[in-house]
Design a protein around this motif. Structure first.
Motif, PDB file in Angstrom:
ATOM      1  N   LEU A 140       0.835  -1.199   0.000  1.00  0.00           N
ATOM      2  CA  LEU A 140       0.000   0.000   0.000  1.00  0.00           C
ATOM      3  C   LEU A 140       0.873   1.254   0.000  1.00  0.00           C
ATOM      4  O   LEU A 140       1.944   1.285   0.601  1.00  0.00           O
ATOM      5  N   THR A 141       0.405   2.281  -0.671  1.00  0.00           N
ATOM      6  CA  THR A 141       1.058   3.583  -0.607  1.00  0.00           C
ATOM      7  C   THR A 141       0.795   4.191   0.772  1.00  0.00           C
ATOM      8  O   THR A 141      -0.062   3.713   1.528  1.00  0.00           O
ATOM      9  N   PRO A 142       1.504   5.262   1.155  1.00  0.00           N
ATOM     10  CA  PRO A 142       1.180   5.939   2.420  1.00  0.00           C
ATOM     11  C   PRO A 142      -0.277   6.369   2.480  1.00  0.00           C
ATOM     12  O   PRO A 142      -0.921   6.261   3.525  1.00  0.00           O
ATOM     13  N   GLU A 143      -0.823   6.832   1.338  1.00  0.00           N
ATOM     14  CA  GLU A 143      -2.243   7.194   1.297  1.00  0.00           C
ATOM     15  C   GLU A 143      -3.114   5.946   1.484  1.00  0.00           C
ATOM     16  O   GLU A 143      -4.167   6.005   2.119  1.00  0.00           O
ATOM     17  N   GLY A 144      -2.657   4.831   0.920  1.00  0.00           N
ATOM     18  CA  GLY A 144      -3.393   3.587   1.077  1.00  0.00           C
ATOM     19  C   GLY A 144      -3.433   3.119   2.521  1.00  0.00           C
ATOM     20  O   GLY A 144      -4.454   2.611   2.987  1.00  0.00           O
ATOM     21  N   GLN A 145      -2.332   3.295   3.245  1.00  0.00           N
ATOM     22  CA  GLN A 145      -2.305   2.915   4.656  1.00  0.00           C
ATOM     23  C   GLN A 145      -3.310   3.735   5.456  1.00  0.00           C
ATOM     24  O   GLN A 145      -4.025   3.196   6.315  1.00  0.00           O
TER      25      GLN A 145
END
Length: 294
Positions: free
Chosen positions: A56-61
């Motif tokens: 996951l990207t930081p935004e995804g996290q």
């Protein structure tokens, strides 16, 4: 939106597009399309893609935290509306540490006696897996240790404190003893639960404090396998006394209490912390409190 968030949660849990799609009962292209549509709606990239899932990207996290909250709220809403229509009904999935499976049966039996419209699935898992399954909405509740290792932000209902018993054949050198201490296992060849089980870590700590390190000739994550091996190979094991009594019934085995004066760890029902709980989950917590050992 809710369906796409559930796809995203499944992908985060499985960390593989194919397995996530299979867990949802959809095709992999449908999952990939759903994730891309969710990214378009939110205006950010959620998943690192290459030839396979890259995390996951930081935004995804950050989105995963929100997804769990939103999906959890939506499921509670559906449960509330079903309760208004049908009363207590539905399907409860409970993940249980292997040493507490007899208590899980008591809990489900007691609950269904009052609420026959609720069905149960009971799964045997270790304590770490139980917390992960609660977080990922794979189960509605668990039965695990309450005060031995960190649980996080959960609701709990005490059931009992573990007491221990040795399980062995009547011809074992320790079988004739009225009571055993942890130091009595020095030099004994044992069969024990695998180290990923919290019960094994508790027993290992008791052995360490007693200054002994008995050998484990066999390890298993199944208490049935342990009892069978004790009977067949003449080894000795240590289990919670309630489960030990159940496993020796009808077998050529005996139990001997171990350190009966010790205060064992608490075991109980754990569930995601919610305000409020769904009616079914609140009823389950209430049943656990009524069932609790003195």
């Amino acid at each position: 939106m809710i369906g796409k968030l559930e796809m995203f949660m499944a992908l985060a849990r499985e960390q593989h597009f194919g397995r996530a799609a299979e867990s949802l009962g959809i095709t992999q292209p449908s999952l990939s399309t759903g994730i891309r549509q969710l990214e378009d709606q939110l205006g950010v990239k959620l998943v690192l893609r290459g030839s396979r899932f890259g995390g996951l990207t930081p935004e995804g996290q950050r989105a995963l935290v929100w997804a769990r909250q939103i999906v959890g709220d939506a499921r509670r809403l559906r449960e509330e509306m079903r309760f208004a229509r049908e009363g207590l009904a539905g399907h409860l999935r409970i993940a249980v540490i292997p040493t507490a499976l007899t208590w899980a049966s008591r809990l489900a039996t007691g609950f269904r006696a009052s609420h026959p419209g609720v069905e149960f699935t009971i799964l045997s898992r270790n304590s770490a897996e139980i917390l992960s399954m609660l977080e990922n909405f794979e189960v509605e509740a668990g039965i695990s240790y309450l005060d031995n290792e960190p649980l996080g932000h959960v609701s709990t209902a005490f059931l009992y404190r573990e007491r221990y018993a040795a399980v062995c054949r009547p011809d074992h050198p320790l079988a004739a003893r009225e009571v055993l201490d942890w130091s009595d296992f020095a030099g004994q060849d044992m069969c024990l639960l695998t180290p990923d089980m919290q019960n094994r870590r508790i027993i290992n700590r008791a052995f360490l404090e007693a200054g002994v390190a008995p050998g484990a000739g066999l390890e298993s994550n199944s208490t049935v396998v342990l009892a069978s091996h004790v009977e067949g190979a003449g080894l000795i094991t240590v289990l919670p006394d309630d489960l030990a009594a159940f496993l020796v019934s009808g077998r050529n085995l005996v139990t001997v209490p171990v350190a009966p004066g010790d205060t064992g760890p608490a075991v109980g029902l754990v569930a995601p912390y919610q305000e409020p709980h769904t009616p079914v989950l609140q009823a389950l917590l209430d049943t656990a409190e009524q069932l609790a050992a003195p």
